[in-house]
Design an enzyme around this catalytic site. Structure first.
Site, PDB file in Angstrom:
ATOM      1  N   LYS A 217      -8.152   1.354 -11.118  1.00 18.37           N
ATOM      2  CA  LYS A 217      -7.948  -0.018 -11.570  1.00 18.37           C
ATOM      3  C   LYS A 217      -7.692  -0.049 -13.077  1.00 18.37           C
ATOM      4  O   LYS A 217      -8.439   0.559 -13.863  1.00 18.37           O
ATOM      5  CB  LYS A 217      -9.167  -0.883 -11.245  1.00 18.37           C
ATOM      6  CG  LYS A 217      -9.418  -1.080  -9.759  1.00 18.37           C
ATOM      7  CD  LYS A 217      -8.331  -1.908  -9.104  1.00 18.37           C
ATOM      8  CE  LYS A 217      -8.662  -2.216  -7.656  1.00 18.37           C
ATOM      9  NZ  LYS A 217      -7.585  -2.984  -6.996  1.00 18.37           N
TER      10      LYS A 217
ATOM     11  N   LYS B 298      -0.338  -5.179   3.330  1.00 14.08           N
ATOM     12  CA  LYS B 298      -1.469  -6.025   3.705  1.00 14.08           C
ATOM     13  C   LYS B 298      -1.007  -6.921   4.846  1.00 14.08           C
ATOM     14  O   LYS B 298      -0.093  -7.730   4.691  1.00 14.08           O
ATOM     15  CB  LYS B 298      -1.942  -6.857   2.513  1.00 14.08           C
ATOM     16  CG  LYS B 298      -2.760  -6.067   1.500  1.00 14.08           C
ATOM     17  CD  LYS B 298      -3.283  -6.962   0.398  1.00 14.08           C
ATOM     18  CE  LYS B 298      -4.313  -6.235  -0.452  1.00 14.08           C
ATOM     19  NZ  LYS B 298      -3.803  -5.029  -1.105  1.00 14.08           N
TER      20      LYS B 298
END
Length: 372
Positions: free
Chosen positions: A166, A267
């Protein structure tokens, strides 16, 4: 055999928050839940599906929308033969545009039920396994050099070799430092990519990527929109993994044709549901683009579904699944285990998804729809 009842359950979930742009920017912290769908038939067969809708500051969806979307299309599903799943899905698609979160949960349950009606594991209903096992990714939390290296060593000892890092929560110069630090720690066989959660402006992305061009890092969805990501790809030549901006099969094709992506993170709620995701997987086979198959979050039900899906692709097209199983939310009694950084459907996988849902934790239904 016919579908007699659809029951919805809402189970609270605490996803936690990584150090990303959303920690500082969110002004409303909505309670998240896993919406579980149970479909029952006249013969006693049951199909299960789930979706954890993302918070609306992350994706344009609401948990309430998933519930109401399923309620809206229930008349298309109830009373139908679950073995005729293609016709049911066509009816759902005609009656409901968008609402990928609703379609993810409902389509998952319908496919689970259809496979059980045929007495087959879902992977076999979809043509059988191609991959024998699938790599699973791990997320590394960034700290000091010593803390980051310790985190890597811990995950490496578990067998992981694919890591998401991240970035994007601070200033661009901090992201440059992070990327350089991590790349120095990377081993030759590892696959590492950096996810700013769409936090960078085009200028930020070009600045960061230009500063680490010698390392040739892969960046996940650097900017908010597809068009911004396309500009970054064209200006920098950087390896790009697109994620939330892939909002359907057509967008995937566009990104391939415009040479924007090297890897696609699918997704299911973003793409439009289980069926839309499977369509993109077919395109991935044709175009040779590796994919991650996942959703915003979930439990062992989702892990089972994406593992069945992933096994229908060659291993080299599976870039890495995510392990959604949490001891804090034991949704299934015997979740698929992640061993040495890999997940594999057992040879004796039962029919459908092959997992037993722990109904004791579901609580009271939030909605019930029955055939007349």
């Amino acid at each position: 055999m016919r579908i007699d009842r659809i029951t919805l359950f809402s189970v609270p979930i605490d996803v936690g928050m990584e150090l990303t742009r959303y920690v500082a920017s969110q002004s409303i912290d909505p309670a998240l839940d896993v919406l579980v769908v149970k479909i029952e038939t006249s013969t006693g067969l049951v199909g299960w599906g789930e979706v954890c809708s993302a918070p609306p500051y992350y994706l344009p969806e609401l948990s309430a929308g998933a519930r109401e979307g399923i309620r809206h299309v229930a008349p298309v599903v109830l009373g139908r033969d679950p073995r005729q799943v293609a016709a049911i899905l066509a009816g759902i698609a005609a009656a409901l545009r968008g609402h990928g979160n609703a379609k993810t949960a409902l389509e998952m349950a319908l496919w689970d039920l259809c496979a059980k009606a045929h007495g087959l594991p879902l992977v076999d209903l979809w043509g059988g396994r191609v991959a024998e096992s699938l790599p699973v990714l791990s997320v590394i939390r960034i700290g000091s050099r010593e803390e980051t290296l310790a985190a890597f060593e811990t995950e490496r000892a578990k067998g992981y070799s694919r890591f998401q890092i991240k970035v994007g929560a601070g200033e661009p110069h901090e992201d440059i430092t992070t990327i350089r630090m991590v790349e120095e720690m990377a081993l030759p066989h590892e696959r590492i990519w950096y996810d700013p959660n769409r936090a960078w402006l085009v200028d930020d992305a070009i600045r960061v990527i230009s500063a680490v061009r010698d390392l040739n890092p892969m960046i996940e969805n650097p900017c908010e929109s597809y068009e911004e990501c396309r500009t970054v790809a064209r200006r920098t030549g950087c390896r790009i993994m697109l994620d939330e901006v892939i909002d359907g099969p057509q967008r995937f094709l566009q990104a391939v044709q415009e040479q924007v992506l090297d890897v696609a993170s699918l997704k299911t709620s973003c793409v439009g549901g289980i069926e839309a995701t499977r369509q993109v997987m077919g395109l991935a086979k044709v175009t040779g683009v590796p994919v991650r198959i996942e959703d915003y979050y979930g439990t062992g039900i989702l892990l089972a579904c994406v593992t069945h899906m992933g096994h229908t692709l060659p291993r080299n097209l599976n870039f890495g699944l995510y392990d959604f199983v949490s001891v804090d939310l034991p949704m299934v009694r015997s979740p698929l285990p992640v061993t040495n950084g890999e997940v594999r459907l057992p040879d004796d996988c039962g029919p459908g998804l092959g997992v037993e849902v722990n109904e004791e934790i579901l609580g009271a239904p939030v909605a019930e729809m029955a055939a007349t």
